[in-house]
Design a protein around this motif. Sequence first.
Motif, PDB file in Angstrom:
ATOM      1  N   ARG A 161       0.843  -1.213   0.000  1.00 44.99           N
ATOM      2  CA  ARG A 161       0.000   0.000   0.000  1.00 44.99           C
ATOM      3  C   ARG A 161       0.870   1.251   0.000  1.00 44.99           C
ATOM      4  NH1 ARG A 161      -3.753  -3.009   3.428  1.00 44.99           N
ATOM      5  NH2 ARG A 161      -2.642  -2.316   5.280  1.00 44.99           N
ATOM      6  N   GLN A 162       1.962   1.216   0.778  1.00 43.47           N
ATOM      7  CA  GLN A 162       2.840   2.388   0.795  1.00 43.47           C
ATOM      8  C   GLN A 162       3.481   2.606  -0.568  1.00 43.47           C
ATOM      9  OE1 GLN A 162       2.880   5.131   2.135  1.00 43.47           O
ATOM     10  NE2 GLN A 162       3.944   4.908   4.097  1.00 43.47           N
ATOM     11  N   ARG A 163       3.782   1.534  -1.290  1.00 42.26           N
ATOM     12  CA  ARG A 163       4.319   1.667  -2.633  1.00 42.26           C
ATOM     13  C   ARG A 163       3.284   2.307  -3.576  1.00 42.26           C
ATOM     14  NH1 ARG A 163       8.973  -1.799  -3.728  1.00 42.26           N
ATOM     15  NH2 ARG A 163       9.602  -2.798  -1.783  1.00 42.26           N
ATOM     16  N   PRO A 182       7.220   7.783   6.567  1.00 41.28           N
ATOM     17  CA  PRO A 182       6.633   6.825   5.625  1.00 41.28           C
ATOM     18  C   PRO A 182       6.842   5.358   5.995  1.00 41.28           C
ATOM     19  CG  PRO A 182       8.703   7.645   4.756  1.00 41.28           C
ATOM     20  CD  PRO A 182       8.421   8.432   6.005  1.00 41.28           C
ATOM     21  N   THR A 183       7.708   5.078   6.967  1.00 41.75           N
ATOM     22  CA  THR A 183       7.985   3.671   7.306  1.00 41.75           C
ATOM     23  C   THR A 183       7.578   3.292   8.723  1.00 41.75           C
ATOM     24  OG1 THR A 183      10.241   4.180   8.066  1.00 41.75           O
ATOM     25  CG2 THR A 183       9.961   3.650   5.724  1.00 41.75           C
ATOM     26  N   THR A 184       7.022   4.228   9.480  1.00 46.21           N
ATOM     27  CA  THR A 184       6.742   3.983  10.895  1.00 46.21           C
ATOM     28  C   THR A 184       5.776   2.825  11.109  1.00 46.21           C
ATOM     29  OG1 THR A 184       7.177   6.280  11.448  1.00 46.21           O
ATOM     30  CG2 THR A 184       5.847   5.039  13.020  1.00 46.21           C
ATOM     31  N   ALA A 192      13.128  -1.236   5.358  1.00 47.25           N
ATOM     32  CA  ALA A 192      14.370  -1.181   4.592  1.00 47.25           C
ATOM     33  C   ALA A 192      14.088  -1.141   3.094  1.00 47.25           C
ATOM     34  CB  ALA A 192      15.261  -2.368   4.938  1.00 47.25           C
ATOM     35  N   LYS A 193      13.111  -1.919   2.647  1.00 42.56           N
ATOM     36  CA  LYS A 193      12.787  -1.952   1.224  1.00 42.56           C
ATOM     37  C   LYS A 193      12.192  -0.633   0.754  1.00 42.56           C
ATOM     38  CE  LYS A 193      12.099  -6.972   1.118  1.00 42.56           C
ATOM     39  NZ  LYS A 193      11.110  -8.079   0.989  1.00 42.56           N
ATOM     40  N   VAL A 218      16.789   5.664  10.949  1.00 40.02           N
ATOM     41  CA  VAL A 218      16.108   5.455   9.670  1.00 40.02           C
ATOM     42  C   VAL A 218      16.805   6.229   8.552  1.00 40.02           C
ATOM     43  CG1 VAL A 218      13.965   5.963   8.416  1.00 40.02           C
ATOM     44  CG2 VAL A 218      13.870   4.861  10.649  1.00 40.02           C
ATOM     45  N   VAL A 219      17.332   7.423   8.868  1.00 34.15           N
ATOM     46  CA  VAL A 219      17.903   8.271   7.818  1.00 34.15           C
ATOM     47  C   VAL A 219      19.429   8.171   7.738  1.00 34.15           C
ATOM     48  CG1 VAL A 219      16.001   9.901   7.889  1.00 34.15           C
ATOM     49  CG2 VAL A 219      17.993  10.296   9.358  1.00 34.15           C
TER      50      VAL A 219
END
Length: 346
Positions: A161-163, A182-184, A192-193, A218-219
């Motif tokens: 869904r995020q993609r 966006p990854t939380t 990671a992907k 994360v960054v």
Amino acid sequence: MAQETILNVRDLRVSFRAYGGTVQAVRGISFDLRRGETVAIVGESGSGKSVTSKAIMGILPSNASVDAGTIMYDGVDLAHAPENVMHDIRGKRIGLVFQDPLSSLNPIMKVGKQITEVLTRKGMDRKQARAKALQLMKDVGIPEAERRINQYPFQFSGGMRQRIVIAIALAGDPEIMICDEPTTALDVTVQAKILELINALKAERSLSVIFITHDLGVVAQMADRICVMYAGKIVEMGTAEEIFLQPAHPYTWALLSSMPDLDTRDRLAAIPGAPPNMIHPPKGDAFAPRNPYALNIDFEEEPPVFRLSETHYAATWLLHPKAAKVDMPESLARRIQRMKEAGGRA
């Protein structure tokens, strides 16, 4: 040659009305975004990160307002632009990826339709839009895109869904992409992907990225520069190498010390206390009540911004020439030494 500045934020101040008073959410922040770079804005919940992104996009809630400052993009002040101008910029020139993909997607509309809507608004005919949507789904790594273009959001995993959300953000061929946590909501392997995907898309499309997160880790491998925010202010700013290897503000020390590290035997440090109530911002340095290294002056006066290098700045009284020298925690110093020996960041 210096990179071109594509977005310029100066002395931005944002507040919103809440029960009990007015929340001073963003208190005079300034930063630039250069073409082709990733700037990360890092801090705990309530530090003003997401409010900043919403101000840039012109999507502040009705109870919020920009009280001062400018957000300059291509000659337009986004902080005070009319809605018709912002409507043209949103999605087409600046894309936004939110934390929760379900909040960004219409649950009763096929994902292909949600992508093609952006494309048809740009004047593309339906056939072209469908072909472009299919390509975007492939670009963001959706397998069997020809079949899945006719599916609904609930038929996709969280990562997929995020993609789709990223594909929608890319449909307008934006120059800038804002990624707000966006990854939380995703597990570590999917995180990671998604980060790899954002990095790859940035390189392929020459995107400029503002990446908002509460987690410095994360960054670590994707940010060019980092702004550390606390209580509505940027307390430290520098290149990623400077923030990870030469942190100067006690709040940055605390964030780094709370970051998991596979190579350390030291216990992770928790930041004591909680962020202040921004209806009544504290006098002096807002971090002082949680800062074990706070000086008496921290409770009386806000620290000025001290320049450590051409690119590195921090607002802490510890950097004043008359302040006694205070070293960072030993456990953090050991971690930084390991990072230096490994030739990189975390």
